[in-house]
Design an enzyme around this catalytic site. Structure first.
Site, mmCIF file in Angstrom:
data_model
loop_
_atom_site.group_PDB
_atom_site.id
_atom_site.type_symbol
_atom_site.label_atom_id
_atom_site.label_comp_id
_atom_site.label_asym_id
_atom_site.label_seq_id
_atom_site.Cartn_x
_atom_site.Cartn_y
_atom_site.Cartn_z
ATOM 1 N N LEU A 117 0.728 -1.271 0.039
ATOM 2 C CA LEU A 117 -0.042 0.066 -0.217
ATOM 3 C C LEU A 117 0.880 1.338 0.104
ATOM 4 O O LEU A 117 2.089 1.225 0.790
ATOM 5 C CB LEU A 117 -0.980 0.003 1.095
ATOM 6 C CG LEU A 117 -2.057 -0.831 1.296
ATOM 7 C CD1 LEU A 117 -2.857 -0.889 2.398
ATOM 8 C CD2 LEU A 117 -3.122 -0.776 -0.112
ATOM 9 N N ASN A 177 -13.615 4.106 3.642
ATOM 10 C CA ASN A 177 -14.623 3.106 4.164
ATOM 11 C C ASN A 177 -14.551 2.930 5.718
ATOM 12 O O ASN A 177 -15.169 1.958 6.331
ATOM 13 C CB ASN A 177 -14.701 1.631 3.481
ATOM 14 C CG ASN A 177 -13.297 0.896 3.717
ATOM 15 O OD1 ASN A 177 -12.893 1.236 4.613
ATOM 16 N ND2 ASN A 177 -13.197 0.170 2.424
ATOM 17 N N HIS A 253 -12.112 -8.177 7.390
ATOM 18 C CA HIS A 253 -11.036 -7.961 6.209
ATOM 19 C C HIS A 253 -10.442 -9.226 5.444
ATOM 20 O O HIS A 253 -9.835 -9.876 6.415
ATOM 21 C CB HIS A 253 -10.042 -6.859 6.730
ATOM 22 C CG HIS A 253 -9.156 -6.222 5.701
ATOM 23 N ND1 HIS A 253 -9.438 -5.361 4.715
ATOM 24 C CD2 HIS A 253 -8.105 -6.912 5.303
ATOM 25 C CE1 HIS A 253 -8.436 -5.217 4.031
ATOM 26 N NE2 HIS A 253 -7.391 -5.941 4.235
ATOM 27 N N ARG A 308 31.218 8.382 -11.905
ATOM 28 C CA ARG A 308 30.026 9.119 -12.013
ATOM 29 C C ARG A 308 29.986 9.990 -13.204
ATOM 30 O O ARG A 308 29.054 10.696 -13.657
ATOM 31 C CB ARG A 308 29.918 9.865 -10.636
ATOM 32 C CG ARG A 308 30.960 10.660 -10.244
ATOM 33 C CD ARG A 308 30.696 11.417 -9.070
ATOM 34 N NE ARG A 308 31.678 12.302 -8.552
ATOM 35 C CZ ARG A 308 31.537 13.489 -7.929
ATOM 36 N NH1 ARG A 308 30.330 13.808 -7.476
ATOM 37 N NH2 ARG A 308 32.849 14.108 -7.459
ATOM 38 N N GLU A 356 13.027 10.056 -2.734
ATOM 39 C CA GLU A 356 13.363 8.750 -3.467
ATOM 40 C C GLU A 356 12.514 7.841 -3.686
ATOM 41 O O GLU A 356 12.529 7.124 -4.811
ATOM 42 C CB GLU A 356 14.804 7.973 -2.734
ATOM 43 C CG GLU A 356 15.900 8.901 -2.548
ATOM 44 C CD GLU A 356 15.791 9.721 -1.468
ATOM 45 O OE1 GLU A 356 16.866 10.542 -1.454
ATOM 46 O OE2 GLU A 356 14.982 9.925 -0.388
ATOM 47 N N ASP A 413 32.857 12.029 4.396
ATOM 48 C CA ASP A 413 31.481 12.174 4.439
ATOM 49 C C ASP A 413 31.009 11.255 5.834
ATOM 50 O O ASP A 413 30.145 11.411 6.147
ATOM 51 C CB ASP A 413 30.546 12.069 3.374
ATOM 52 C CG ASP A 413 30.706 13.345 2.446
ATOM 53 O OD1 ASP A 413 31.227 14.604 3.052
ATOM 54 O OD2 ASP A 413 30.258 13.363 1.309
ATOM 55 N N GLN A 417 26.484 8.576 4.330
ATOM 56 C CA GLN A 417 26.293 8.566 2.911
ATOM 57 C C GLN A 417 26.826 7.596 2.053
ATOM 58 O O GLN A 417 27.009 7.497 0.896
ATOM 59 C CB GLN A 417 27.335 9.971 2.630
ATOM 60 C CG GLN A 417 27.059 11.032 3.485
ATOM 61 C CD GLN A 417 25.633 11.699 3.366
ATOM 62 O OE1 GLN A 417 25.345 12.130 2.386
ATOM 63 N NE2 GLN A 417 24.951 11.752 4.365
ATOM 64 N N ARG A 463 32.699 7.981 -6.622
ATOM 65 C CA ARG A 463 32.986 9.631 -6.494
ATOM 66 C C ARG A 463 34.228 9.848 -7.116
ATOM 67 O O ARG A 463 34.313 10.848 -7.795
ATOM 68 C CB ARG A 463 32.806 10.156 -4.947
ATOM 69 C CG ARG A 463 32.883 11.410 -4.669
ATOM 70 C CD ARG A 463 32.898 11.608 -3.255
ATOM 71 N NE ARG A 463 32.866 12.972 -2.953
ATOM 72 C CZ ARG A 463 32.942 13.424 -1.603
ATOM 73 N NH1 ARG A 463 32.717 12.744 -0.560
ATOM 74 N NH2 ARG A 463 32.717 15.055 -1.433
#
Length: 615
Positions: A117, A177, A253, A308, A356, A413, A417, A463
């Site tokens: 869902l 509902n 249900h 990259r 994302e 970093d 990351q 990178r």
């Protein structure tokens, strides 16, 4: 149809939902019954579709976000003449196309797999975005949501994007509902609570009685006439509507009705109404597949280039050669280098911001319309969208995902990351392709190769700059590898990919200086892996040492091990990987601390050779 006929059609949809679930002995008939009036009016008066030509460029698209209400969807198909009654009663049975939750793998009228869902509206927004910005044939996207799934954050990612992009070709229909799986929903029948939320995101809202077919008809007309905004129709309904024993009652249900025959009689018995669904207007074909010669960027051996950067330049070249290629990014295009594509092909670039889940949902929506999407962000951040990736595979969607800044090699970093789980994550996806280039020319060729693959395709980029070791005319097949060092005297084999290829080559050179010959394999195709080459190396050298800038679980080491799980003897296999939690340090320090730099690889190689001599 007049009011009475619409009501009769709705009752037929309820009856057929009950019958399908009863024949299966499972399913969600009460969730289907609540939305029957909503779907009867849509099918009879507003939906434009050709079931004989589901790919019609101007046909409306319908997404059943509350995928458990599949009996209702199949009942609609029967009412439209796309299915017969015998097929309806195969629901959920072995070999049937009518699965518990619908998928486009089985039925051509299904746009995307749902059931997890909170994904139908995001993908529906992606389809609507394709219609608004790319296809421009005037089709509308209708999405039927349940109220329970509005608790999912992904719904609100799509709500914000749809309003920001002015997707007035998108209508969400929420079946309020009141009841979820285990009891009442957070807001129950408080339509105003939902309306305030959608209004805050910039949607046009309509609140109605979801069992009043005339009010439903007017609401759809209002949605069609609203310009500049997506519309949400919030419909108050009753779960199990029409059958006193189950209507608006908890605890039912996902269960067939206990007395199906009595329920069918209470609903007025079986009917066999047929709906003439409006035909879509004539429209041009959506887009051409390709019009130009692909001229990939080229680099000389010895150049220092980040993969990259190669991704961004190669994708731009691919976009020039193919008009069906689109690019999406999660507000890091300056880092992923998708910005190169954005500058050259702004009409086919989509900024998804830091959302994302919606980025991947957009890619799935674009793929459903025949486009070839490349979606990029940091490898670490794709973990947020993993359920969307999983469901894209269930859909059979063809999407390209690119994760940059992978591994400890990104440096200072730190671990938040660093993509250190992405290879395992993507390898686990059904029929996926996982690629990890080590230099610019290889990366460029693999970017182009991805466009011709099926299913989920993942490219891992780095990178930092690395030396180009392959010529621009070298070929790289998906499922292949490259043997970079080899001799008849090899004592062991180093298997690496990406940044560790360069470390493995340096280690091999150091060991060679000590009289230890070592084979080096660049396993750039992590899935499918080059099993024959790996098996030959094991046969020739007796020992494999894998080295990867990734956690030990599920990455290159496991991909190599899988080559020997068919009953043949398993060679000596040693795996170097990131086993501790990194901190902040330079890339060189990170590789050394993880034990995957050239010095560490050479040390492990010496130890293995010494152990082999002792044995």
């Amino acid at each position: 149809m007049n009011t009475g006929e619409l009501q009769e059609l709705a009752q037929q949809l309820r009856v057929d939902s009950v019958r399908a679930a009863a024949a299966a002995g499972s399913g969600h008939p009460t969730s289907s019954m609540s939305a029957a009036d909503l779907m009867a009016v849509l099918l009879a008066h507003h939906f434009r579709y050709d079931f004989d030509r589901p790919a019609h460029p101007a046909a409306d698209r319908f997404v059943l976000s509350k995928g458990h209400a599949s009996p209702l969807l199949y009942a609609m198909y029967k009412a439209a003449g796309a299915l017969d009654d015998d097929a309806l009663l195969t629901f959920r049975k072995l070999g049937s196309r009518l699965e518990g939750h619908p998928t486009p793998r089985r039925l051509p009228w299904v746009e995307t797999a749902t059931g997890s869902l909170g994904q139908g509206l995001p993908v529906g927004a992606g389809i609507a975005l394709a219609g608004k910005r790319l296809d421009r044939t005037g089709y509308r996207v209708w999405v039927l949501c349940g109220d329970s799934e509005l608790a999912e954050g992904s719904v609100w990612e799509s709500a914000e994007q749809a309003a920001y992009e002015h997707l007035d070709n998108l209508t969400a229909i929420v079946d309020v509902n009141r009841l979820g799986q285990r009891g009442p929903t957070r807001h129950g029948h408080d339509l105003d609570a939902y309306a305030r939320r959608f209004q805050a995101f910039g949607w046009h809202t309509v609140e109605i009685d979801g069992h009043d077919v005339d009010a439903i008809d007017r609401a759809y007309g209002e949605a069609l006439s609203t310009a500049g905004q997506p519309t949400v129709i919030l419909a108050r309904t009753l779960k199990g509507k029409g059958v006193e024993a189950v209507q608006d009652r908890e605890g039912l249900h996902g269960k067939p009705l206990p007395e199906a025959d009595e329920a069918i009689a209470e609903l007025g018995g079986r009917r066999d109404l047929r709906v003439h669904v409006q035909e879509p207007p004539a429209a041009r074909m959506l887009h051409s597949v390709g019009t130009g010669q692909l001229e990939l960027p080229r680099w000389d051996k010895g150049d220092e280039v980040a993969t990259r950067d190669a991704y961004g330049q190669a994708l731009t070249a691919l976009g020039t050669a193919r008009e069906d290629v689109v690019a999406l990014d999660g507000e890091v295009s300056d880092s992923t280098r998708a910005e190169f594509f954005a500058k050259e092909h702004p009409d086919r670039f989509f900024e998804c911001y830091i959302a994302e889940q919606q980025m991947v949902a957009n890619a799935v929506g674009f793929a459903a319309r025949g486009w070839v999407p490349y979606a990029s962000t940091f490898a670490a951040f794709l973990t947020r969208a993993y359920d969307f990736v999983r469901m894209a595979s269930v859909s059979g969607a063809g999407i390209n995902l690119v994760g940059s800044h992978a591994g400890v090699a990104i440096g200072q970093d730190g671990p938040s990351q660093m993509g250190l789980e992405d290879l395992a994550m993507m390898r686990a996806v059904h029929d996926s392709t996982v690629l990890y280039p080590c230099d610019a020319n290889q990366a460029a060729h693999l970017v182009a190769a991805m466009a011709g693959c099926d299913g989920i395709r993942y490219l891992r980029t780095s990178r930092g700059k690395s030396p180009v070791i392959y010529g621009p005319d070298e070929e790289f097949s998906v499922g292949g590898s490259k043997v970079l060092r080899s001799s008849d005297q090899d004592r062991m084999t180093l298997v690496a990919a990406g940044v560790t290829v360069h470390e493995a080559l340096a280690a091999a050179d150091a060991l060679k200086g000590e009289g230890i010959a070592v084979r080096v394999i660049d396993l750039y195709s992590v899935k499918p892996a080059d099993l024959p080459t790996l098996r030959k190396a094991a046969e020739d050298t007796g020992c494999l040492l894998t080295v990867e800038d990734h956690h030990e679980e599920g990455g290159i080491g496991d991909a190599v091990l899988a080559a020997f799980l068919d009953g043949r003897p398993v060679p000596r296999l040693v795996r170097l990987a990131v086993r501790s939690m990194p901190g902040s340090a330079s890339p060189e320090e990170q590789l050394h601390a993880a034990g995957i730099d050239a010095e560490s690889i050479a040390a492990a190689g010496r130890l293995l050779v010494e152990e082999a001599i002792v044995r």
